[in-house]
Design an enzyme around this catalytic site. Structure first.
Site, short mmCIF file in Angstrom:
data_model
loop_
_atom_site.label_atom_id
_atom_site.label_comp_id
_atom_site.label_asym_id
_atom_site.label_seq_id
_atom_site.Cartn_x
_atom_site.Cartn_y
_atom_site.Cartn_z
CE LYS A 1 -13.83 5.92 1.38
NZ LYS A 1 -12.92 5.99 2.54
CE LYS B 1 -6.27 14.19 0.48
NZ LYS B 1 -6.43 13.03 -0.36
NE ARG B 2 -3.02 10.16 10.00
CZ ARG B 2 -2.70 9.36 11.01
NH1 ARG B 2 -3.55 8.45 11.45
NH2 ARG B 2 -1.54 9.47 11.63
CG HIS C 1 -1.97 -0.98 1.26
ND1 HIS C 1 -3.26 -0.74 0.84
CD2 HIS C 1 -1.94 -2.26 1.66
CE1 HIS C 1 -3.98 -1.83 0.99
NE2 HIS C 1 -3.21 -2.78 1.48
CB THR D 1 -10.11 4.95 -0.60
OG1 THR D 1 -9.54 5.33 0.65
CG2 THR D 1 -9.45 3.67 -1.09
CE LYS E 1 -2.21 10.95 3.14
NZ LYS E 1 -2.94 10.08 2.19
C1 NBG Z 1 -2.50 3.77 2.12
C2 NBG Z 1 -2.12 4.63 0.93
C3 NBG Z 1 -3.35 5.13 0.20
C4 NBG Z 1 -4.24 3.95 -0.14
C5 NBG Z 1 -4.55 3.14 1.12
C6 NBG Z 1 -5.37 1.92 0.82
C7 NBG Z 1 -0.99 3.03 3.92
C8 NBG Z 1 0.29 2.36 4.26
N1 NBG Z 1 -1.27 3.16 2.64
O1 NBG Z 1 -2.98 5.78 -0.98
O2 NBG Z 1 -1.35 5.72 1.37
O3 NBG Z 1 -5.44 4.38 -0.71
O4 NBG Z 1 -3.35 2.71 1.71
O5 NBG Z 1 -4.77 1.13 -0.15
O6 NBG Z 1 -1.73 3.43 4.80
#
Ligand code: NBG
Length: 813
Positions: free
Chosen positions: A660, A548-549, A365, A656, A554
């Protein structure tokens, strides 16, 4: 099939009266209270139990159907699940929403009041945890026999609040009032070892006896995961650590040494105490690895127990079992399965390795090298001595394979080794995950491609067929139907039925309504009503959201530079024809991530400065919504006009939230990163605001030598924005940010600034033409059907898991 009848149980009724009877019975017999003395929480619990009963019955039928068919099971191993609030979901999935709304009147409360007491289990950090929740939802919806395994953390993701404009963290004791959705299963508890040493076994080369120095118990409980529009109810099984009986030292307690008496038990319980313990210290890192092993060891023993209920031959194990590793966190399951097979079940190494490799699959991920986990060898040696031996042997045999393919290429061997030989020898978990699995996938097209071309390139050379892509998806039930009921109703009306909820590509039929004036008018009215509900700002302003985080890649800082520039433009020309905007940020920063926390501080300082400025505030408002979580996302997403997906290209694996938002009719301003690329390809270039360098251009800029100051010197507006921060215009906040941007600007914020501002002007041009905007919005929804997690699961099932659905029969009529 009616299992209850077989044992003489009555069937649960579907009428309001019957539901109300059961609700009152839950209150009376299971909460042990009466209507007169019931607290709000008693009402919540009684309702939750009554709804749960409706699912428990389907669960029993599901288990029976799965047992009878002895399928290949999917086991999803994930350190995180962000399941979201359960009550509203389970009312929807059990079809009891309407009867429940009537029935609760007997308790003198409204359904809304009761729903407000529902606390979401925040057992994850962000996208990865929420993806796990969407995937288990879709596995059930697609009738895939599956179990999700995870950890039942006592404390989930911290609660965020703002104190003096900065982030403050409080613990999240989410189950303080209990969790009515959970079924404890103490009989299935497992024993997990740590530390100790290994001993040879006479007459065996590969088998060893591990004598652990600490024993911990793992106690499972499970939550029900219903499918939508089907009978299947799967489970998520969560493990909680506890000390054994022997860990309580009665003699010390009797001698008044109370703390010492429970010390061992406390140490054991600390394993599942918090989600993601701070790993900036050696002890924190040890605890994190302990959590990972605890999850994997408990889950594998449970998986083996389940296998042996129906099967007796290990040769069938891989055909009946596929274990999906959600990122590297559960990779220790690979050597653990080897240990169980070789040491405990006495299989020979080659057979065990062949089973293991066919049993696991790995999803990566990330692309950030620092996010690919590695553990110091000395930590492994102490905590999991037997696993380290097994990893060494796996590595030895693996490197022989590489050597045979690429003779004499020692540099390649060094790069690919599972053991990294730097200043400190470390175990590279991602390498272990690739070596020990049958399939490896990234989570969006670009991400999977970059994995093959960069971080995992050597492995892709060796095993090209192993590498796949499965683009992420989101649950349309949670993120449209539950989050945005107005839009869901309008779509259902437009399409004629609600079949789109589990066949999301049907949204494409909306295309024919994108120019229908009456439909467009109603589309706009839905968005406006959602904005009124959210109450973040003027519902007629452009609601621009970045949720988002917080992370530098980002680039919340880029959004902020845009805000500061708008502020300066309006001040310079108060009579200009400005598009009113509400800019909404929400998200958490890791507690030890100072740069990210500084950005939060600057956002709030800029927001306060603007709010206090009578010239600018009619046009611009900055809102920071505290404590972003699934519940808050469900309120913000339906109200968004503009979705900010502005990461530096090549850094966001997928995203994601971007899906949404597009699904709910927000237009995206974004880079060619992660799944943005696929969103743009589907919704159409003309319905997406693109800007910035692409991943290859960004890499090239960095290779050639990047000089952020050149952008600063060249661009007067950029200079003015950064200078305002330096001059302390925003309460003195943000100076470290400017230093880092002018110093090295790791994520090329300044390089993309001008192109981003241009894209924002295009956004405003579109916004000024409401018919154009509405059309674009409808087309975004219409062409987002691909991003259903049901499609993601269909992909995993067909290409990676090779599993088929098992239909659960309906109850006899
Ligand atoms: C996160 C990514 C996102 C991705 C999500 C789900 C981690 C390690 N990765 O871009 O930063 O959408 O995983 O796949 O949290």
């Amino acid at each position: 099939m009616d299992l209850r009848q077989g044992i003489g149980l009555r069937r649960l009724g579907t009428t309001t009266d019957e539901f109300q009877q059961d609700l009152l019975s839950s209150l009376y017999y299971r909460r042990g209270t009466t209507v007169e003395s019931a607290s709000a929480h008693d009402a919540y619990d009684a309702l939750a139990l009554t709804v749960r009963d409706r699912l428990a019955d389907r669960r029993a039928r599901t288990a029976a159907a799965h047992y009878a068919s002895n399928p290949r099971w999917v086991y999803y191993l994930s350190a995180e699940y962000l399941l979201g609030a359960q009550l509203e979901q389970n009312l929807l999935y059990s079809g009891t929403g309407e009867v429940a709304a009537q029935a609760v009147k007997a308790l003198g409360r409204s359904l809304q009041e009761i729903e407000d007491l529902d606390v979401e289990p925040g057992l994850g950090n962000g996208g990865l945890g929420r993806l796990a929740a969407c995937l288990v939802d879709s596995m059930a919806t697609r009738d895939i026999p599956a179990v999700g395994y995870g950890i039942r953390y006592d404390f989930g993701i911290f609660r965020q609040s703002l104190e003096n404009g900065g982030q403050a963290e409080r613990p999240d004791d989410w189950a303080f009032q209990g969790n009515p959705w959970e079924f404890p299963a103490p009989d299935d508890r497992q024993t997990v070892g740590f530390y100790g040493h290994t001993e040879p076994i006479a007459g065996s080369q590969t088998r060893k006896r591990w004598v652990p120095g600490e024993i911990v118990l793992g106690e499972p409980s499970h939550m029900l995961v219903p499918g939508y529009g089907t009978e299947t109810v799967n489970i998520v099984r969560l493990w909680r650590a506890r000390g054994s009986e022997a860990s309580f030292d009665l003699s010390r307690f009797s001698a008044g040494q109370y703390a010492e008496a429970v010390q061992e038990a406390v140490r054991a319980e600390n394993i599942s105490k918090v989600l993601y313990p701070d790993d900036s210290t050696e002890l924190g890192r040890e605890l994190r690895l302990k959590q990972q092993y605890f999850l994997c060891s408990c889950s594998l023993r449970d998986i083996i127990r389940r296998f042996r209920l129906r099967n007796s031959d290990w040769a069938d194990f891989a055909a009946k079992t596929i274990i999906q590793l959600n990122d590297t966190h559960p990779t220790i399951a690979i050597p653990e399965l080897m240990r169980l097979l070789v040491d405990e079940y006495e299989l020979d190494w080659d057979q065990a390795w062949s089973i293991t490799r066919r049993t696991f699959a790995y999803t990566c991920h990330t692309l950030l090298p620092e996010a690919l986990e590695t553990w110091p060898v000395h930590l492994f040696e102490r905590l999991l001595p037997r696993h380290l031996e097994i990893i060494y042997l796996i590595n030895l045999l693996f490197l022989r394979e590489v050597e045979a393919r690429f003779p004499g290429d020692t540099d390649r061997l060094r790069r690919m080794s599972i053991i990294g030989e730097g200043d400190e020898r470390r175990v590279r978990m991602a390498h272990l995950a690739v070596v020990g699995t049958e399939a490896v996938n990234g989570v969006a097209e670009l991400h999977s491609k970059l994995l093959r071309e960069t971080v995992l390139q050597d492995f892709a050379d060796l095993w090209p067929a192993k590498f796949q892509n499965v683009t992420n998806g989101v649950s349309p039930r949670r993120f449209v139907k539950l989050a945005n009921p107005r839009l869901a109703d309008l779509i259902t009306e437009g399409l004629g039925d609600d079949g789109w909820l589990n066949d999301l590509e049907r949204l494409a039929e909306l295309e024919s309504l994108a120019d229908d004036a009456a439909f467009m008018e109603r589309w706009r009215a839905v968005k406006r009503a959602n904005k009124v509900d959210l109450a973040a700002g003027d519902p007629d302003s452009l609601t621009d959201v970045m949720i988002k985080r917080f992370h530098e890649y980002k680039r919340q800082q880029l959004k902020l530079l845009h805000v500061i520039t708008m502020y300066q433009r309006i001040r310079q020309n108060p009579a200009g024809d400005w598009v009113p905007r509400t800019v909404l940020f929400a998200g958490k920063a890791a507690p030890a991530y100072h740069a990210a926390k500084n950005i939060i501080r600057l956002i709030n300082a800029v927001g306060a400065t603007i709010a206090a400025d009578p010239v600018v505030s009619p046009y611009l408002k900055v809102v920071f919504a505290e404590n972003y979580n699934v519940t808050l996302a469900e309120r913000i997403i339906p109200a968004a006009d503009l979705s900010e997906q502005i990461s530096l290209a090549g850094k966001e694996a997928s995203g994601t939230g971007n899906m949404k938002l597009a699904l709910n009719g927000a237009l995206t301003v974004g880079t060619l990163d992660g799944a943005n690329i696929e969103i743009r390809a589907r919704v159409g270039e003309e319905n997406f605001f693109l800007f910035g360098l692409d991943a290859y251009q960004a890499a090239e800029v960095q290779i050639r030598g990047y000089h952020p100051r050149e952008h600063y010197e060249r661009d007067a507006e950029l200079k003015a924005a950064l200078d305002a921060i330096t001059a302390g215009r925003f309460d003195g906040a943000g100076r470290e940010l400017v230093d880092s941007l002018l110093g090295w600007d790791e994520y090329l914020t300044l390089a993309d600034y001008r192109s981003y501002l241009d894209a924002q002007e295009e956004v405003e041009r579109a916004w000024r033409d409401p018919a154009r905007w509405t059309r674009m919005s409808i087309l975004n929804t219409a062409h987002s059907g691909f991003f259903s997690s049901d499609r993601t699961i269909a992909d995993y099932a067909a290409r990676i898991w090779r599993v088929a659905p098992v239909t659960v029969p309906k109850e006899d009529q």
